[in-house]
Design an enzyme around this catalytic site. Structure first.
Site, PDB file in Angstrom:
ATOM      1  N   ASP A  30      34.163  34.411  69.321  1.00 22.16           N
ATOM      2  CA  ASP A  30      35.076  35.287  68.592  1.00 22.16           C
ATOM      3  C   ASP A  30      36.460  35.186  69.213  1.00 22.16           C
ATOM      4  OD1 ASP A  30      36.378  37.872  67.549  1.00 22.16           O
ATOM      5  OD2 ASP A  30      34.418  37.939  66.579  1.00 22.16           O
ATOM      6  N   LYS A  35      36.775  42.208  72.409  1.00 25.28           N
ATOM      7  CA  LYS A  35      35.454  42.310  71.796  1.00 25.28           C
ATOM      8  C   LYS A  35      34.447  41.446  72.550  1.00 25.28           C
ATOM      9  CE  LYS A  35      33.361  41.949  67.180  1.00 25.28           C
ATOM     10  NZ  LYS A  35      33.578  41.519  65.780  1.00 25.28           N
ATOM     11  N   THR A  86      34.741  37.458  54.779  1.00 25.38           N
ATOM     12  CA  THR A  86      35.400  36.985  53.555  1.00 25.38           C
ATOM     13  C   THR A  86      35.884  38.224  52.799  1.00 25.38           C
ATOM     14  OG1 THR A  86      33.231  36.910  52.453  1.00 25.38           O
ATOM     15  CG2 THR A  86      34.090  34.845  53.346  1.00 25.38           C
ATOM     16  N   THR A 121      29.228  35.044  53.045  1.00 21.17           N
ATOM     17  CA  THR A 121      29.094  35.041  51.588  1.00 21.17           C
ATOM     18  C   THR A 121      30.347  34.434  50.980  1.00 21.17           C
ATOM     19  OG1 THR A 121      27.715  37.026  51.663  1.00 21.17           O
ATOM     20  CG2 THR A 121      28.755  36.494  49.562  1.00 21.17           C
ATOM     21  N   PHE A 152      20.544  37.832  53.769  1.00 20.88           N
ATOM     22  CA  PHE A 152      20.104  38.915  52.892  1.00 20.88           C
ATOM     23  C   PHE A 152      19.752  40.131  53.736  1.00 20.88           C
ATOM     24  CE2 PHE A 152      19.070  34.864  50.857  1.00 20.88           C
ATOM     25  CZ  PHE A 152      19.723  35.002  49.644  1.00 20.88           C
ATOM     26  N   SER A 251      16.750  54.686  42.848  1.00 21.23           N
ATOM     27  CA  SER A 251      16.991  56.050  43.324  1.00 21.23           C
ATOM     28  C   SER A 251      18.374  56.489  42.859  1.00 21.23           C
ATOM     29  CB  SER A 251      16.916  56.119  44.853  1.00 21.23           C
ATOM     30  OG  SER A 251      15.609  55.793  45.303  1.00 21.23           O
ATOM     31  N   CYS A 260      28.968  44.757  51.320  1.00 20.35           N
ATOM     32  CA  CYS A 260      28.475  43.661  50.475  1.00 20.35           C
ATOM     33  C   CYS A 260      28.606  43.917  48.982  1.00 20.35           C
ATOM     34  CB  CYS A 260      27.009  43.370  50.824  1.00 20.35           C
ATOM     35  SG  CYS A 260      26.779  42.658  52.464  1.00 20.35           S
TER      36      CYS A 260
END
EC number: 1.1.1.22
Length: 446
Positions: A30, A35, A86, A121, A152, A251, A260
């Site tokens: 990174d 961090k 992204t 993604t 996922f 629900s 996401c």
């Protein structure tokens, strides 16, 4: 296998930690040096159940390390994962600046044949673009193969999803690269689905868009249930018994949020538009979701008249339980509306307060105590279904609140329990059922 992961955000860190736990030597890279220092000390920065323990375990076993230097981090790596953000552009499209930067850094620092795996993604066609960026900037004459391997992961259960997922998607036109990535993931024991790169890219967007569609659909059904006297819980249960539909993501509530679904649905609409296709269905899904928190707000305003000077309790800030993520959280829009109407808001969340403060500022009171939040409140909004919230004794609402009026955006309480409690209760797709008899005799206000 020696693996490098570029990006230590949610996806990159979880991916790196879990790959190290199944025996690979992983270095996470990174550009944020502060961090990196925190990660090296075993501080995961993000909240994800089980992540810190797994992280410390593999650091101690020397299978997991962190670096702020691409030359050091990429040295000798056989496989490099790209897991950078992204973010959404103003037009809804995916911003690929970090992807391109990562590709350039890979090109300048790898010294051997490398498989580059895209976890981020990205829109269809991005992996081909990554290959082109790397090829143009290569310093050493090595072979680079690009693979699409979408994630996922659900925030709050990402470790479980990694070790017990439904499928691992591998998109590439290179059989050897596909074999390498399959071998890397073999210890997880999860079914592997191989396809071409473009289809793998689309699988991620299509999956999230479909799940978002289920959420908006049941929320629209809930809104109709309120007008017809039906109970959305019963409707969803009956629908879910059909194995073509299934019970998951049915629900009713305040809609989806997080990093996401909002970003990916907008990006897919924009991607469709770029190819001259008007994705009308998904546009409607997004519109329904954007309006859903306001539906609960309007319900409360109709009941209370106005909010000016009233103490309003909000239970839950994060977009979902077991995360401190405030991105696109329904609580944000709801609280902003309450503050604009002059309410005195006190909000509870067990872990998301600091992130919430950065978004909402200091115009409200933050609390890590449910009892303190409820004390003397004239109405309560339930926004995040934390276990602590779902387990509230209904008598506590009556005892602590000035007026026990509850607007439940997550349907946390069973209607039978509510009917016997001395509270006025409005939920999603079933509120009139709970209050019909009480309101007929003058309500439950103290």
């Amino acid at each position: 296998m020696k693996i490098a992961v570029i990006g230590t955000g949610y996806v990159g860190l979880v991916t790196g930690v879990c790959l190290s736990d199944i025996g690979h030597t992983v270095i996470c890279i990174d550009v944020d040096q502060e961090k990196v220092k925190r990660l090296q000390s075993g501080d995961p920065i993000i909240y994800e159940p089980g992540l810190e323990d797994l992280m410390k375990k593999n650091i101690e076993k020397s299978r997991l390390s962190f670096s702020g230097n691409h030359q050091t981090g990429l040295a000798g790596a056989e496989v490099v994962y790209i897991a950078v953000g992204t973010p959404q552009n103003h037009d809804g499209s995916a911003n690929l600046n970090y992807i391109e930067a990562a590709a350039t850094d890979i090109a300048k620092n790898i010294t051997q044949d490398t498989v580059v795996v895209t976890k981020s993604t990205v829109p269809v066609g991005t992996n081909q673009h990554i290959k082109e960026v790397i090829t143009v900037n290569l310093v050493h004459p090595v072979k680079v193969t690009v693979v699409s391997n979408p994630e996922f992961l659900r925030e709050g259960s990402a470790i479980q999803d990694t070790f017990s997922g439904d499928r691992i998607v591998i998109g590439t036109d290179d059989e050897q690269a596909a074999y390498i990535i399959e071998e890397i993931n073999q210890p997880f024991g999860i079914p592997v689905y191989k396809t071409d790169i473009a289809s793998a890219e689309m699988i991620k967007y299509a999956s999230n868009a479909f799940l978002a569609t289920k959420i908006s659909f049941i929320n629209e059904i809930a809104n109709i249930c309120e007008k017809t006297g039906a109970n959305v819980d019963a409707v969803a249960a009956g629908m879910g018994l059909d194995n073509r539909i299934g019970p998951k993501f049915l629900s009713a509530g305040l809609g989806y949020g997080g990093s996401c679904f909002p970003k990916d649905t907008n990006a897919l609409v924009q991607l469709a538009g770029n190819h001259e296709h008007d994705f009308k269905l998904l546009k409607s899904v997004i519109e329904v979701n954007n309006n859903q928190p306001l539906h609960l707000f309007q319900k409360a305003k109709q009941r209370l008249g106005d909010f000016k000077g009233k103490k309003i309790a909000v239970l839950g800030l994060a977009f979902k339980p077991n995360t401190d993520d405030m991105r696109e959280a329904p609580s944000t829009l709801l609280i902003q509306q309450l503050l604009e109407e002059g309410a005195n808001v006190t909000a509870f969340d067990p872990i998301a307060i600091e992130n919430a403060r950065r978004i909402l500022g200091d115009g409200l009171t933050y609390s890590e105590s449910i009892d303190e939040t409820l004390q003397d409140a004239e109405a309560t909004f339930i926004v995040t279904d934390w276990e602590k919230v779902k387990n509230i004794d209904l008598a506590t609402l009556e005892q602590r609140m000035k007026y026990p009026i509850v607007f439940d955006g997550r349907n946390c309480f069973a209607l039978e329990a509510v009917k016997t409690a001395n509270i006025e209760y409005y939920s999603m797709g079933r509120s009139d059922i709970a209050n019909r008899e009480k309101l007929a005799v003058g309500g439950s206000n103290k």
